[in-house]
Design an enzyme around this catalytic site. Sequence first.
Site, PDB file in Angstrom:
ATOM      1  N   ILE A   1       0.837  -1.200   0.000  1.00 56.23           N
ATOM      2  CA  ILE A   1       0.000   0.000   0.000  1.00 56.23           C
ATOM      3  C   ILE A   1       0.871   1.248   0.000  1.00 56.23           C
ATOM      4  O   ILE A   1       1.813   1.360   0.792  1.00 56.23           O
ATOM      5  CB  ILE A   1      -0.893   0.017   1.263  1.00 56.23           C
ATOM      6  CG1 ILE A   1      -1.702  -1.279   1.358  1.00 56.23           C
ATOM      7  CG2 ILE A   1      -1.806   1.240   1.267  1.00 56.23           C
ATOM      8  CD1 ILE A   1      -2.258  -1.573   2.736  1.00 56.23           C
ATOM      9  N   CYS A   2       0.550   2.177  -0.875  1.00 51.60           N
ATOM     10  CA  CYS A   2       1.238   3.466  -0.914  1.00 51.60           C
ATOM     11  C   CYS A   2       0.443   4.470  -0.082  1.00 51.60           C
ATOM     12  O   CYS A   2      -0.569   4.993  -0.527  1.00 51.60           O
ATOM     13  CB  CYS A   2       1.357   3.949  -2.357  1.00 51.60           C
ATOM     14  SG  CYS A   2       2.164   5.539  -2.471  1.00 51.60           S
TER      15      CYS A   2
END
Length: 195
Positions: free
Chosen positions: A85-86
């Site tokens: 996840i960014c």
Amino acid sequence: MQRTSRMKRELMLLTTEPPPGITCWQNGGQLDDLRAQIVGGADTPYEKGIFNLELIIPERYPFEPPKIRFLTPIYHPNIDTAGRICLDILKLPPKGAWRPSLNISTVLTSIQLLMSEPNPDDPLMADISSEYKYNKQMFLKNAALWTEKHALQSKENLAAPTQGASPPSVCTSVSSQKRQGASVPGASKKACLGP
């Protein structure tokens, strides 16, 4: 010792007062290995999907952010095919925005918000980001297809927690933080560094 007592408090709070549409529990009774489920928000292509996540709590927590990834495939500009996840609060400063005052509940709520409001300007998946920006209808269609294929499940099919943890309850009516006007501290979606 500090991590253990804090994690026990956080898990108790997540059990007694979980954020809407989010459940979290210990995996195999371990305090440093958690599982969570996020129900896709209404009016998003993830609606009614149940997304499983893995949370690994580092030795230095809360001075280091938890390592979180999606176990359920999701079609999203800021989440890659490995589930990474960014999100800036999942990284330490100066490039990230993690701080010890944040907790698991806040992080999961921020991820839920990111699902509803992708940040195409800071993507992990360039093709999906481009589609989101320039062909939104195609993005919505593809994201809904992935949700249908990977995240729509009956309650009986949910991953059951083990060793005394209570099974996750699935909320079917998810109130969107956006509609409630709630803001999540530190949840800006910048500073993506990849894995």
